[in-house]
Motif scaffolding. Structure first.
Motif, PDB file in Angstrom:
ATOM      1  N   SER A   1       2.036 -31.642 -35.164  1.00  0.00           N
ATOM      2  CA  SER A   1       1.375 -30.815 -34.167  1.00  0.00           C
ATOM      3  C   SER A   1       0.989 -29.488 -34.817  1.00  0.00           C
ATOM      4  O   SER A   1       1.817 -28.616 -35.023  1.00  0.00           O
TER       5      SER A   1
ATOM      6  N   LYS B   1      -0.598 -26.827 -33.891  1.00  0.00           N
ATOM      7  CA  LYS B   1      -0.436 -25.528 -33.237  1.00  0.00           C
ATOM      8  C   LYS B   1       1.001 -25.010 -33.322  1.00  0.00           C
ATOM      9  O   LYS B   1       1.254 -23.830 -33.138  1.00  0.00           O
TER      10      LYS B   1
ATOM     11  N   GLU C   1      -2.072 -33.776 -35.820  1.00  0.00           N
ATOM     12  CA  GLU C   1      -2.381 -33.765 -34.382  1.00  0.00           C
ATOM     13  C   GLU C   1      -2.967 -32.387 -34.091  1.00  0.00           C
ATOM     14  O   GLU C   1      -2.305 -31.372 -34.291  1.00  0.00           O
TER      15      GLU C   1
ATOM     16  N   ASN D   1      -6.589 -33.902 -29.749  1.00  0.00           N
ATOM     17  CA  ASN D   1      -6.204 -33.703 -28.350  1.00  0.00           C
ATOM     18  C   ASN D   1      -6.856 -32.455 -27.780  1.00  0.00           C
ATOM     19  O   ASN D   1      -7.539 -31.712 -28.480  1.00  0.00           O
TER      20      ASN D   1
ATOM     21  N   HIS E   1       1.688 -36.451 -22.929  1.00  0.00           N
ATOM     22  CA  HIS E   1       2.524 -35.370 -23.483  1.00  0.00           C
ATOM     23  C   HIS E   1       3.105 -34.716 -22.243  1.00  0.00           C
ATOM     24  O   HIS E   1       2.452 -33.933 -21.582  1.00  0.00           O
TER      25      HIS E   1
ATOM     26  N   THR F   1       7.029 -29.595 -22.548  1.00  0.00           N
ATOM     27  CA  THR F   1       7.603 -29.080 -23.780  1.00  0.00           C
ATOM     28  C   THR F   1       9.008 -28.594 -23.504  1.00  0.00           C
ATOM     29  O   THR F   1       9.338 -28.238 -22.367  1.00  0.00           O
TER      30      THR F   1
ATOM     31  N   GLY G   1       7.351 -32.549 -27.269  1.00  0.00           N
ATOM     32  CA  GLY G   1       8.147 -32.017 -26.159  1.00  0.00           C
ATOM     33  C   GLY G   1       9.643 -32.026 -26.349  1.00  0.00           C
ATOM     34  O   GLY G   1      10.357 -31.501 -25.482  1.00  0.00           O
TER      35      GLY G   1
ATOM     36  N   GLU H   1       4.236 -36.931 -31.481  1.00  0.00           N
ATOM     37  CA  GLU H   1       3.617 -35.657 -31.902  1.00  0.00           C
ATOM     38  C   GLU H   1       4.628 -34.519 -31.799  1.00  0.00           C
ATOM     39  O   GLU H   1       4.304 -33.421 -31.347  1.00  0.00           O
TER      40      GLU H   1
ATOM     41  N   GLY I   1       6.723 -31.399 -32.168  1.00  0.00           N
ATOM     42  CA  GLY I   1       6.425 -30.107 -32.788  1.00  0.00           C
ATOM     43  C   GLY I   1       7.695 -29.308 -33.016  1.00  0.00           C
ATOM     44  O   GLY I   1       8.346 -29.400 -34.059  1.00  0.00           O
ATOM     45  N   ARG I   2       8.093 -28.549 -32.011  1.00  0.00           N
ATOM     46  CA  ARG I   2       9.179 -27.559 -32.195  1.00  0.00           C
ATOM     47  C   ARG I   2      10.465 -28.162 -32.744  1.00  0.00           C
ATOM     48  O   ARG I   2      11.135 -27.520 -33.561  1.00  0.00           O
TER      49      ARG I   2
ATOM     50  N   TYR J   1       6.029 -22.143 -33.439  1.00  0.00           N
ATOM     51  CA  TYR J   1       5.130 -21.329 -32.621  1.00  0.00           C
ATOM     52  C   TYR J   1       5.017 -19.851 -33.014  1.00  0.00           C
ATOM     53  O   TYR J   1       3.974 -19.249 -32.754  1.00  0.00           O
TER      54      TYR J   1
HETATM   55  C1  LIG Z   1       1.884 -28.702 -28.256  1.00  0.00           C
HETATM   56  C2  LIG Z   1       1.699 -30.177 -28.276  1.00  0.00           C
HETATM   57  C3  LIG Z   1       2.610 -30.997 -28.976  1.00  0.00           C
HETATM   58  C4  LIG Z   1       3.883 -30.476 -29.586  1.00  0.00           C
HETATM   59  O1  LIG Z   1       4.750 -30.086 -28.571  1.00  0.00           O
HETATM   60  P1  LIG Z   1       6.286 -29.676 -28.834  1.00  0.00           P
HETATM   61  O2  LIG Z   1       6.790 -29.345 -27.479  1.00  0.00           O
HETATM   62  O3  LIG Z   1       6.299 -28.524 -29.762  1.00  0.00           O
HETATM   63  O4  LIG Z   1       6.979 -30.874 -29.421  1.00  0.00           O
HETATM   64  C5  LIG Z   1       2.321 -32.352 -29.024  1.00  0.00           C
HETATM   65  N1  LIG Z   1       1.217 -32.883 -28.425  1.00  0.00           N
HETATM   66  C6  LIG Z   1       0.343 -32.113 -27.743  1.00  0.00           C
HETATM   67  C7  LIG Z   1      -0.835 -32.730 -27.125  1.00  0.00           C
HETATM   68  C8  LIG Z   1       0.556 -30.736 -27.649  1.00  0.00           C
HETATM   69  O5  LIG Z   1      -0.313 -29.996 -26.954  1.00  0.00           O
END
Ligand SMILES: *Cc1c(COP(=O)(O)O)cnc(C)c1O
Length: 449
Positions: A81, A83, A102, A125, A215, A218, A256, A304, A306-307, A401
């Motif tokens: 991810s 972002k 992603e 996305n 998704h 988060t 998430g 996907e 992320g954190r 982030y």
């Molecule tokens: C931000 C985001 C993620 C990552 O989310 P986390 O909560 O950090 O794991 C994955 N997919 C999409 C579409 C997102 O917008």
């Protein structure tokens, strides 16, 4: 010999609090080293404040997550991810570990291409894709995840003039027991909107429907929400196969997963409440395995995350500018970084560690950043050892982030380093300078000094 500073003896009432699985937490462990590098040496080399990332921790966390899912399900693919942290060096570590990209904007898409990611391994996305973005992504055979009907109609129209059949999935929102509901993204499952989108895609004959995406939120600590989502995604894929004789090649369960940071106002420490990868994996893969897919043709499971993959690998290192007493008698500490660099302080109770060994004496304190703004508060209340001016501090779990949501506000953004696998620090983003900051400004002639 340095004379030790005198601290008057105090009698302290013990607050033991609720014991968690690691006993009671009260004493904050010092962090003097990050991957064997002395924090004070890093500050003298790269300045303060400073973001420090551990390549080793990123790789270990990523491998653990991938292994956990792969041991439960035959086909698994992670997509980084962007972002969450799109510094090139960070993205490349994930890509080396086998993650796709992603992305949620044209800028992130271009960054992934620039990082050498094959277009076939980019998941696109988000609600904001320009026509130019869509054409580019289609031509690169990327996976375009359609967010709303307007995008769907645009893409069908654009597809007339694109050589390749765009590969698409739809984003689906659904009831999973979570509140607040994230129904602003994608097509709703329960009210039939998602099915309607599928019908339109298939009827157009212009798009290649290959996957389904969701998704659900988060920092989701409920594994049952994932179980419900996986059940619905699998059931929907089976329904599409039954109704339209169309096989869905992948189910993308989004991100998430919670990290180990404790949310503001949470009663328990996150270390005691955050599910492990194995619990998330169990919740997601169980329903997919039981859904009745052809065992030789199971859909690919995409994640996907992320954190949860990078928070632990990031540290924000800084210096105490001053300590003072507020008018009401509370102790206050001012650091050389604030919410401009630690944006996640808005929702996490971040841990602030000393660098040197300190006495057991603690005092309730409020922790401010250096900005001339009342919102610049890192902790409204935290039991801290008796810090002094020029002491160094380390905020742990800042990898997610902060290096994307940081604000250029009042001060410049600092160096970011990554400690490599060889234990050596690499500068991966130079501190901003006045020159780098003003290079995009244009002053009209009549206003020049
Ligand atoms: C931000 C985001 C993620 C990552 O989310 P986390 O909560 O950090 O794991 C994955 N997919 C999409 C579409 C997102 O917008």
């Amino acid at each position: 010999m340095n004379k030790k500073l005198f601290e008057p003896p105090v009698i302290k009432r013990m607050h033991t609090g609720m014991p968690g699985k690691n006993g009671t937490s009260g004493i904050i462990e010092p962090i003097s080293h990050i991957d064997n590098n002395s924090v004070s040496t890093l500050i003298s080399l790269f300045g303060s404040p400073l973001f420090v990332l551990s390549e080793k921790t990123i790789r270990e966390t990523c491998r653990k997550a991938v292994d956990t899912f792969q041991s439960r399900y035959p086909k698994v693919q992670f997509g980084w991810s962007y972002k969450t942290n799109y510094l090139d060096a960070v993205c490349q570590v994930f890509h080396q570990e086998g993650s796709w990209a992603e992305v949620v904007s044209g800028f992130e898409y271009d960054k992934a291409i620039r990082n050498g990611v094959d277009g076939r391994e980019i998941i696109f996305n988000g609600p904001d894709k320009s026509e130019e973005d869509l054409i580019k992504a289609a031509n690169n055979h990327s996976y375009i995840h359609i967010d709303h009907f307007d995008e769907l109609y645009t893409l069908i129209r654009l597809a007339e003039n694109i050589e390749v059949k765009p590969r698409v999935a739809i984003r689906i929102n659904m009831e999973t027991g979570l509140f607040p509901k994230w129904d602003r993204f994608g097509f709703n499952y329960e009210n039939g909107e998602a099915l309607e989108a599928v019908r339109k895609i298939l009827a157009s004959g212009k798009l290649d429907l290959v996957g389904l995406h969701t998704h659900i939120g988060t920092y989701v600590t409920s594994t049952s929400a994932y179980r419900i989502a996986a059940e619905k995604m699998a059931a929907f894929a089976m329904e599409i196969q039954g109704k339209f004789d169309k096989r869905i090649l992948y189910l993308d369960m989004g991100g998430g997963f919670a990290s180990l940071n404790t949310l503001k106002g949470a009663y328990h420490n996150a270390a005691d409440t955050t599910p492990g990868f194995d619990q998330y994996a169990e919740a997601i893969t169980g329903p997919l395995i039981r859904a009745g897919f052809d065992p030789d043709n199971m859909p690919l499971l995409i994640l996907e995350t992320g954190r949860a993959l990078i928070d632990d690998a990031g540290f924000l290192v800084g210096t105490v500018l001053a300590t003072k007493r507020l008018a009401d008698g509370r102790k206050a500490m001012i650091l050389d970084f604030g919410v401009n660099l630690l944006f996640t302080a808005f929702w996490y109770d971040h841990m602030i560690h000393p660098v040197r060994e300190m006495t057991g004496t603690t005092e309730d304190a409020v922790v401010y950043g250096p900005l001339c703004m009342n919102i610049d508060m890192i902790r409204d209340q935290m039991k801290l050892p008796l810090f002094q001016k020029d002491d160094h501090v380390v905020v742990s779990r800042t990898g997610a982030y902060n290096m994307t949501q940081w604000l250029q506000f009042i001060t410049l953004r600092p160096n970011v380093i990554m400690i490599g696998m060889d234990g050596k620090p690499n500068l991966i983003r130079k501190a901003e300078t006045l020159d780098s900051l003003v290079q995009n400004e244009i002053t009209p002639d009549h206003l020049l000094p």
